[in-house]
Design a protein around this motif. Structure first.
Motif, PDB file in Angstrom:
ATOM      1  N   ILE A  75       0.827  -1.208   0.000  1.00  0.00           N
ATOM      2  CA  ILE A  75       0.000   0.000   0.000  1.00  0.00           C
ATOM      3  C   ILE A  75       0.862   1.259   0.000  1.00  0.00           C
ATOM      4  O   ILE A  75       0.445   2.312  -0.494  1.00  0.00           O
ATOM      5  N   LYS A  76       2.110   1.175   0.513  1.00  0.00           N
ATOM      6  CA  LYS A  76       2.990   2.337   0.559  1.00  0.00           C
ATOM      7  C   LYS A  76       4.057   2.322  -0.524  1.00  0.00           C
ATOM      8  O   LYS A  76       4.992   3.118  -0.478  1.00  0.00           O
ATOM      9  N   SER A  77       3.907   1.413  -1.499  1.00  0.00           N
ATOM     10  CA  SER A  77       4.867   1.357  -2.605  1.00  0.00           C
ATOM     11  C   SER A  77       4.679   2.559  -3.518  1.00  0.00           C
ATOM     12  O   SER A  77       3.799   3.397  -3.300  1.00  0.00           O
ATOM     13  N   LYS A  78       5.470   2.646  -4.582  1.00  0.00           N
ATOM     14  CA  LYS A  78       5.510   3.835  -5.432  1.00  0.00           C
ATOM     15  C   LYS A  78       4.134   4.233  -5.954  1.00  0.00           C
ATOM     16  O   LYS A  78       3.754   5.405  -5.909  1.00  0.00           O
ATOM     17  N   TYR A  79       3.365   3.261  -6.474  1.00  0.00           N
ATOM     18  CA  TYR A  79       2.040   3.553  -7.008  1.00  0.00           C
ATOM     19  C   TYR A  79       0.924   2.950  -6.158  1.00  0.00           C
ATOM     20  O   TYR A  79      -0.245   3.047  -6.513  1.00  0.00           O
ATOM     21  N   THR A 101       2.409  -5.396 -13.454  1.00  0.00           N
ATOM     22  CA  THR A 101       1.852  -4.441 -14.415  1.00  0.00           C
ATOM     23  C   THR A 101       0.420  -4.766 -14.818  1.00  0.00           C
ATOM     24  O   THR A 101      -0.381  -3.862 -15.071  1.00  0.00           O
ATOM     25  N   VAL A 102       0.066  -6.054 -14.925  1.00  0.00           N
ATOM     26  CA  VAL A 102      -1.264  -6.428 -15.420  1.00  0.00           C
ATOM     27  C   VAL A 102      -1.629  -7.808 -14.868  1.00  0.00           C
ATOM     28  O   VAL A 102      -0.752  -8.639 -14.618  1.00  0.00           O
ATOM     29  N   ILE A 103      -2.950  -8.041 -14.667  1.00  0.00           N
ATOM     30  CA  ILE A 103      -3.479  -9.324 -14.190  1.00  0.00           C
ATOM     31  C   ILE A 103      -4.630  -9.705 -15.102  1.00  0.00           C
ATOM     32  O   ILE A 103      -5.478  -8.866 -15.425  1.00  0.00           O
ATOM     33  N   TYR A 104      -4.691 -11.002 -15.525  1.00  0.00           N
ATOM     34  CA  TYR A 104      -5.734 -11.417 -16.477  1.00  0.00           C
ATOM     35  C   TYR A 104      -6.046 -12.897 -16.287  1.00  0.00           C
ATOM     36  O   TYR A 104      -5.151 -13.698 -15.990  1.00  0.00           O
ATOM     37  N   GLU A 105      -7.327 -13.265 -16.438  1.00  0.00           N
ATOM     38  CA  GLU A 105      -7.775 -14.663 -16.363  1.00  0.00           C
ATOM     39  C   GLU A 105      -8.313 -15.068 -17.734  1.00  0.00           C
ATOM     40  O   GLU A 105      -9.196 -14.410 -18.285  1.00  0.00           O
ATOM     41  N   SER A 149       1.125  -4.402  -7.534  1.00  0.00           N
ATOM     42  CA  SER A 149       1.828  -3.217  -7.047  1.00  0.00           C
ATOM     43  C   SER A 149       3.290  -3.314  -7.459  1.00  0.00           C
ATOM     44  O   SER A 149       3.714  -4.297  -8.065  1.00  0.00           O
ATOM     45  N   ALA A 150       4.063  -2.295  -7.097  1.00  0.00           N
ATOM     46  CA  ALA A 150       5.494  -2.312  -7.392  1.00  0.00           C
ATOM     47  C   ALA A 150       6.275  -3.182  -6.423  1.00  0.00           C
ATOM     48  O   ALA A 150       7.468  -3.423  -6.623  1.00  0.00           O
ATOM     49  N   GLN A 151       5.598  -3.680  -5.364  1.00  0.00           N
ATOM     50  CA  GLN A 151       6.272  -4.490  -4.352  1.00  0.00           C
ATOM     51  C   GLN A 151       5.625  -5.860  -4.173  1.00  0.00           C
ATOM     52  O   GLN A 151       5.781  -6.470  -3.124  1.00  0.00           O
ATOM     53  N   GLY A 152       4.889  -6.343  -5.189  1.00  0.00           N
ATOM     54  CA  GLY A 152       4.366  -7.693  -5.081  1.00  0.00           C
ATOM     55  C   GLY A 152       2.910  -7.808  -5.495  1.00  0.00           C
ATOM     56  O   GLY A 152       2.239  -6.832  -5.844  1.00  0.00           O
ATOM     57  N   LEU A 153       2.438  -9.063  -5.450  1.00  0.00           N
ATOM     58  CA  LEU A 153       1.070  -9.429  -5.828  1.00  0.00           C
ATOM     59  C   LEU A 153       0.300  -9.833  -4.565  1.00  0.00           C
ATOM     60  O   LEU A 153       0.832 -10.557  -3.718  1.00  0.00           O
ATOM     61  N   VAL A 154      -0.949  -9.366  -4.448  1.00  0.00           N
ATOM     62  CA  VAL A 154      -1.768  -9.665  -3.268  1.00  0.00           C
ATOM     63  C   VAL A 154      -3.058 -10.340  -3.718  1.00  0.00           C
ATOM     64  O   VAL A 154      -3.710  -9.886  -4.667  1.00  0.00           O
ATOM     65  N   ARG A 155      -3.421 -11.451  -3.029  1.00  0.00           N
ATOM     66  CA  ARG A 155      -4.742 -12.063  -3.222  1.00  0.00           C
ATOM     67  C   ARG A 155      -5.605 -11.680  -2.023  1.00  0.00           C
ATOM     68  O   ARG A 155      -5.344 -12.096  -0.901  1.00  0.00           O
ATOM     69  N   PHE A 156      -6.643 -10.857  -2.290  1.00  0.00           N
ATOM     70  CA  PHE A 156      -7.487 -10.312  -1.235  1.00  0.00           C
ATOM     71  C   PHE A 156      -8.849 -10.997  -1.255  1.00  0.00           C
ATOM     72  O   PHE A 156      -9.490 -11.093  -2.308  1.00  0.00           O
ATOM     73  N   ASN A 157      -9.280 -11.483  -0.096  1.00  0.00           N
ATOM     74  CA  ASN A 157     -10.595 -12.109   0.041  1.00  0.00           C
ATOM     75  C   ASN A 157     -11.559 -11.074   0.610  1.00  0.00           C
ATOM     76  O   ASN A 157     -11.471 -10.717   1.798  1.00  0.00           O
ATOM     77  N   PRO A 158     -12.507 -10.546  -0.193  1.00  0.00           N
ATOM     78  CA  PRO A 158     -13.406  -9.495   0.294  1.00  0.00           C
ATOM     79  C   PRO A 158     -14.437  -9.999   1.303  1.00  0.00           C
ATOM     80  O   PRO A 158     -15.118  -9.200   1.928  1.00  0.00           O
ATOM     81  N   THR A 206       4.544  -8.744 -15.419  1.00  0.00           N
ATOM     82  CA  THR A 206       5.476  -7.949 -14.625  1.00  0.00           C
ATOM     83  C   THR A 206       6.414  -7.205 -15.571  1.00  0.00           C
ATOM     84  O   THR A 206       6.327  -7.331 -16.791  1.00  0.00           O
ATOM     85  N   VAL A 207       7.324  -6.431 -14.996  1.00  0.00           N
ATOM     86  CA  VAL A 207       8.315  -5.734 -15.814  1.00  0.00           C
ATOM     87  C   VAL A 207       9.415  -6.677 -16.280  1.00  0.00           C
ATOM     88  O   VAL A 207      10.276  -6.280 -17.063  1.00  0.00           O
ATOM     89  N   SER A 208       9.388  -7.937 -15.813  1.00  0.00           N
ATOM     90  CA  SER A 208      10.426  -8.907 -16.187  1.00  0.00           C
ATOM     91  C   SER A 208       9.823 -10.227 -16.641  1.00  0.00           C
ATOM     92  O   SER A 208      10.380 -11.282 -16.383  1.00  0.00           O
ATOM     93  N   GLY A 209       8.667 -10.193 -17.296  1.00  0.00           N
ATOM     94  CA  GLY A 209       8.132 -11.423 -17.861  1.00  0.00           C
ATOM     95  C   GLY A 209       6.718 -11.731 -17.406  1.00  0.00           C
ATOM     96  O   GLY A 209       6.148 -11.075 -16.524  1.00  0.00           O
ATOM     97  N   LEU A 210       6.149 -12.772 -18.040  1.00  0.00           N
ATOM     98  CA  LEU A 210       4.796 -13.253 -17.775  1.00  0.00           C
ATOM     99  C   LEU A 210       4.861 -14.420 -16.798  1.00  0.00           C
ATOM    100  O   LEU A 210       5.805 -15.210 -16.820  1.00  0.00           O
ATOM    101  N   ASN A 211       3.849 -14.535 -15.923  1.00  0.00           N
ATOM    102  CA  ASN A 211       3.817 -15.599 -14.920  1.00  0.00           C
ATOM    103  C   ASN A 211       2.452 -16.272 -14.940  1.00  0.00           C
ATOM    104  O   ASN A 211       1.416 -15.604 -14.956  1.00  0.00           O
ATOM    105  N   ARG A 212       2.464 -17.614 -14.911  1.00  0.00           N
ATOM    106  CA  ARG A 212       1.229 -18.401 -14.873  1.00  0.00           C
ATOM    107  C   ARG A 212       0.988 -18.878 -13.440  1.00  0.00           C
ATOM    108  O   ARG A 212       1.871 -19.457 -12.810  1.00  0.00           O
ATOM    109  N   VAL A 213      -0.221 -18.624 -12.927  1.00  0.00           N
ATOM    110  CA  VAL A 213      -0.554 -19.036 -11.559  1.00  0.00           C
ATOM    111  C   VAL A 213      -0.924 -20.515 -11.566  1.00  0.00           C
ATOM    112  O   VAL A 213      -1.765 -20.958 -12.354  1.00  0.00           O
TER     113      VAL A 213
END
Length: 816
Positions: A228-232, A282-286, A249-258, A296-303
């Motif tokens: 929450i306090k990262s650059k963006y 940078t982007v998240i997509y299903e 975010s610029a400091q990682g990926l978060v999975r939030f359960n509402p 990310t800024v350094s490649g694509l990742n598959r969950v």
């Protein structure tokens, strides 16, 4: 027309200049100079322009449409740096930029400036636009540096929100937000630096919607502090099919359960390849199959999910064929391909099929560099990507990657710096070299467009039957000892396939004397003299030895004659026994033939028997594999194999008797027969397990077929034959052949049926009334899978070498 004032296209129908191209020193892809000297069109469709400052070429046929060109926005005194896209309910296309919003009508014929927008009696500039959405009630939301703008459906003006109070009375700033998304329950989520805000809409009708109808809730404290306090702050938000909110975010990926306000943080560890490739998201997509992708800024990742239900990642980067690692946006087309915009071009990528295909500015893109999350897919399947120079629009089915293949040619042959003579007859070239020094062979397809990033390979028939990949169009041969060498070469173009034609070079090698035929004759003469001398000595030595041996042989001859008479008697007895055995073998084979004819069909179910399948399965698998070999492993026919087992058959046998159990199995077989294709092979494998072998079925069709099997069994009442009926469920395991991606690397039937039985047992023990299939993917290593598939299947799944699909939710922990 090449003129002194640029390149111009004259339209004879309108008798006017329709298109003009000028030199722009800030754009490396503009013409080099406005003064054109000559123009010519080559056979491959390229226009070549000669100017004062060099030669330029232009590809007239384009697969992509460029929207929001600089020339279109010049009248509005703005720029075309596209940050966000939205198609509204009335089919208008809204385009957010770093200075405002533009609007295209449905046919893209008219572009208008949407800003400044009306707020009350005033007109307000939005500034930088971070996101655009239209909610389910057709209310239009805009986030920008000037705050949140809300246009209720049916009204002309906007509401501007800069600061609001949350449910606890705390003041929240709504300026400089980065992301906005509507959840499935209708809530609006906003993200930005030090902010993660939920908006609940009390009035579900757009008309008359006021700020008082909105309730704001601050969830910033629920997000890890470093995020929450990262650059963006919260840079991008995405809701998956399970209802989780994924936050980048610029400091990682978060999975939030509402539901319970819990958050899990995932960050990159470069030493651990099962973590993110970079923590800057940078982007998240299903995609269409429910697979989550993280850019990310350094490649694509598959969950992915391991056997415990925990998340891990598989990386896809430039080493896998991507044009760039900075991922900007991701969209999927109707064929399952992912279209990925990057900081250096556009990528067409299928997770399970071959090499990615890259497109750049030279292929017609608006520019090589795109902007994050500036994307949109319309109902017709068209894809839109925004970037530094407007929008690239494409129809995936119309984008051609099968470029015209130009023949590969041998340009030169040199040795030790000397250029050798070269001649050819068609695609076969001839040259003479000697056996000392390095031979350098240079190749070229003379293709200025598609040949820039081509791959080359070669093989030498006399040395290695396998193709060897080259780093460029140059072959180097060292220490040639053969009298002739036939070198073959091929080029692979942009579509990822190797050309069907090849170029051949026949090298005739001139040898030095000691390596020539005359030298070898001299070696042979000297060797012959040595061999003759040794032979004479050995002959005399063995002559003396033979004389002594003859005396011993005569003494043993008398003993041998006595033994021979005894052996004859034994031979007669053996012949009698052999005759008796032959007669017994004939009777045994006759009985076995009768049993084979009875074992073709199972009497209870009417399915083929297990014995029948074992006799025919090898020829069927060979036929399937040949369809892939004939197409170079790019395309072929799959054989889908389903194993179906009645979950509670043992309970039925115990409580109602085996006759009732047989009746249930017979009716289950009838159910499977009704949903199977006419070309399918139905087999009773063992006990209550039934097999379906379906030729020509794809992965997605297998999942649909498995669900049909599960549902038809679960929805039917089964007659026990004694006046009573019972509910029955089944478990299904499935896979396909070829199981591995390489048609030259195949597994045996025993290995395949082991994997399918394992999938069946996992579905039965973890859930019942469920299905589960196991597949390979692009990260699979065929040799390692063949070695471990029957000994460490769970390890292959945990390491990402294998994937599974199942009706069991991935969030459930599966015991393997």
């Amino acid at each position: 027309m090449a003129t002194e004032d640029g390149l111009k296209f004259w339209d004879g129908a309108t008798e006017s200049v329709a298109t003009e191209f000028y030199s722009n020193y800030s754009d490396p892809h503009s013409i080099s100079n406005d003064t054109g000297m000559s123009i010519w069109k080559s056979k491959d469709g390229l226009f070549w322009l000669g100017s004062l400052f060099g030669i330029n070429y232009w590809k007239s046929e384009q697969d992509f449409v460029h929207l929001l060109k600089k020339s279109e926005v010049m009248n509005f005194e703005g720029n075309n740096y596209t940050t966000s896209l939205l198609r509204t309910h009335d089919n208008a296309l809204l385009i957010g930029t770093d200075s405002g919003i533009y609007e295209y009508r449905s046919d893209f014929s008219i572009l208008s400036d949407y800003t400044p927008i009306k707020v009350g009696e005033e007109f307000v500039s939005t500034g930088y636009v971070g996101g655009l959405i239209e909610d389910r009630h057709r209310n239009l939301w805009i986030i920008s540096t000037a705050g949140v703008f809300l246009k209720p459906f049916g009204e002309e003006g906007f509401r501007q929100l800069k600061e609001v109070h949350d449910a606890n009375g705390n003041l929240l700033s709504l300026t400089d937000l980065s992301s906005i998304v509507e959840a499935r329950n209708g809530d609006i989520w906003l993200g930005g630096s030090n902010r993660f805000i939920q908006i609940k809409i009390e009035n579900n009708q757009g008309t008359g919607l006021e700020a008082s109808s909105l309730s704001f809730f601050d969830y910033s404290s629920a997000i890890p502090e470093q995020v929450i306090k990262s650059k963006y702050g919260v840079y991008t938000i995405y809701e998956d099919l399970q209802g989780y909110l994924w936050i980048g975010s610029a400091q990682g990926l978060v999975r939030f359960n509402p539901i319970n306000d819990t958050a899990v943080l995932y960050q990159s560890k470069q030493s651990d390849t099962q973590t993110l490739s970079n923590s800057d998201i940078t982007v998240i997509y299903e995609d269409l199959l429910g697979v989550l992708w993280i850019g990310t800024v350094s490649g694509l990742n598959r969950v992915r999910y391991d056997s415990r239900g925990d998340v891990y990642f598989q990386r896809v980067t430039e080493s896998d064929g991507f044009v760039d690692d900075f991922i900007c946006s991701i969209l999927a087309d109707n064929s399952g391909y992912l279209w990925i915009s990057t900081a250096n071009g556009l990528v067409k990528f299928h997770p399970d099929r071959g090499t990615p295909v890259n497109f750049t500015y030279e292929d017609g893109l608006q520019y090589n560099e795109f902007y994050t999350n500036a994307d949109f897919a319309d109902e017709e399947g068209n894809l839109f990507f925004g970037g530094l120079n407007g929008i690239t629009m494409l129809s995936p089915d119309d984008v051609s990657i099968n470029k015209e293949q130009k023949p590969l040619q041998v340009v030169s042959v040199s040795q030790n710096g000397d250029v050798r003579s070269l001649s050819n007859e068609g695609s076969t070239y001839f040259s003479n070299v000697n056996d000392s020094g390095t031979v350098v062979i240079r190749l070229s397809a003379f293709d200025f467009i598609n040949g820039k990033h081509s791959d080359y390979r070669y093989k030498v028939d006399a040395l290695d039957p396998n193709w060897l990949n080259l780093d460029g169009p140059t072959i180097k041969l060292h220490n040639i000892h053969q009298e002739q060498l036939l070198v073959r070469a091929q080029v692979r173009q942009k579509d990822g396939r190797w050309g069907s034609e090849e170029v051949a070079l026949l090298l005739t090698v001139t040898r030095s004397f000691w390596a020539s035929t005359q030298g070898f004759m001299l070696y042979l003469l000297i060797l012959s003299v040595v061999v003759i001398g040794v032979a004479v000595y050995v002959s005399r030595y063995f002559s003396r030895r033979l004389t002594l041996q003859e005396k011993k042989l005569k003494e043993k001859s008398a003993q041998t004659q006595l033994l021979l008479s005894e052996k004859k008697t034994l031979l007669y007895q053996v012949e009698d026994l052999q005759y008796s055995l032959s007669e017994q073998r004939y009777l045994s084979e006759r009985l076995e033939t009768q049993l084979d004819s009875q074992a073709v069909t199972d009497q209870l179910t009417g399915f083929k028997s297990k014995h029948y399948l074992k006799r025919h399965i090898d020829s069927e698998l060979e036929s399937i594999a040949n369809t892939w070999v004939e197409n170079d492993g790019i395309a072929g026919v799959y054989l889908g194999v389903f194993a179906v087992d009645i979950d509670n058959l043992s309970m039925i046998n115990k409580e109602h008797g085996h006759l009732c159990g047989n009746e249930v199995l017979k009716q289950a077989a009838d159910c499977l027969r009704t949903i199977s294709y006419g070309t399918d092979t139905l087999v009773r494998w063992q006990g209550a397990t039934l097999l379906i072998l379906s030729r020509g079925i794809e992965k997605r069709e297998q999942m649909i077929m498995a669900e049909k099997i599960r549902s038809i069994i679960a929805s039917r009442k089964f007659d026990l034959g004694n006046g009573a009926s019972i509910d029955v469920t089944c478990s299904v395991g499935f896979g396909r052949f070829p199981f591995l991606g390489d048609p030259n690397e195949v597994i045996t039937w025993e290995q395949l049926i082991y994997v399918i039985n394992r999938a069946l047992n996992v579905a039965k023990h973890n859930s019942r009334n469920a299905w589960l299939g196991i597949y390979t993917n692009q990260f699979s290593h065929p040799q390692e899978i063949r070695a471990k598939i029957t000994t460490n299947l769970s390890g292959l799944l945990a390491s990402g070498q294998l994937d599974y699909v199942s009706s069991i939710p991935k969030s459930n922990k599966i015991e393997w």
